[in-house]
Every structure is written in structure tokens, then in C-alpha cells.
Scaffold this motif. Sequence first.
Motif, PDB file in Angstrom:
ATOM      1  N   ALA A  21      -2.999  13.893  35.433  1.00  0.00           N
ATOM      2  CA  ALA A  21      -3.896  15.137  35.313  1.00  0.00           C
ATOM      3  C   ALA A  21      -4.358  15.165  33.743  1.00  0.00           C
ATOM      4  N   HIS A  25      -8.309  14.447  32.969  1.00  0.00           N
ATOM      5  CA  HIS A  25      -9.090  15.597  32.391  1.00  0.00           C
ATOM      6  C   HIS A  25      -9.650  15.060  30.931  1.00  0.00           C
ATOM      7  N   TRP A  51     -13.961  23.527  29.960  1.00  0.00           N
ATOM      8  CA  TRP A  51     -13.269  22.320  30.332  1.00  0.00           C
ATOM      9  C   TRP A  51     -12.045  22.169  29.272  1.00  0.00           C
ATOM     10  N   GLY A  55      -7.603  22.312  29.285  1.00  0.00           N
ATOM     11  CA  GLY A  55      -6.778  21.269  28.823  1.00  0.00           C
ATOM     12  C   GLY A  55      -5.727  22.149  27.915  1.00  0.00           C
TER      13      GLY A  55
END
Length: 137
Positions: A21, A25, A51, A55
Motif C-alpha cells: 500500500a 501510494h 494524498w 501517507g
Amino acid sequence: MSDANSDHSSSGSGGTWLTRAVLVHFGALIIFTSWAFGGQVPWARQIIAWWGAAGILLFIGLSWRRPYRTDGKLHPSLRLLWPLWLYDALVITSCFNPSFREVVEAGESSLIMSNPNPWLPSAARPLLAAKELWQFN
């Protein structure tokens, strides 16, 4: 030999989905950032900031799963980020101690000195400092 392989595979399988992931990402962030900034779209910074904030959650998730290395030391991502966290704490503290206030007069804005606490860090424009910290850090 089989014990070493089984230990390696069991420790690797615990974080594979989260590791994947993070890689997906980060890859999507790099591709989208280069496309959005290259196209000069006005909404790019907001999307990139959101975004990037996702993270942070992935980083916390990975750090929570494996805070220590096999030799007992803290993971380098936790050991080496203390200067950044110190800087973030200073900026956040300065946002709560504004040294100027913005006044709009005759259609132009100007900054007028206020009375900040002298022993705390201060920001001239706290909302701008918080926004820049969120977008670029």
C-alpha cells in the motif's frame, strides 16, 4: 536453514499488504504530482496535500507494526525524523502565537504588530504557516 527461511517469510508476510500500500501510494503520488504540476492545474496542491496526508497514516501504520529492528534499535525512519518533528512542533507552536494581525484598509492588506508572547516562537501569518506546513511537510 529452514528455520531462517520460515522466520523471514513469517515476518515479511505480516507487513506485505501495508508495504505494498505504501509503494502504490508513493508511486501514485509521484506520477500524479508530476502530471498535476506539469499541467499547472490550480487544484493540484490541495489534492496532493490530501494524498500526502494519507501517507502519514500509512507511515504510522508501518511504524506501529515494526517500531524496532531485529537488533533492538528503533527503526531508522523513527530515529532520523526527530529534527523534522522538532521543526513541525516549532511551526505549530508559532501558529498559536501570532505576532502580526492582518488589516485590510482601502483594498490593501497590511500587517500590524500585535503583542505575542516573547518566549514562544511566533508567526506573522499563522494560517499561511499551517497551510504550508500541511502541504509541504
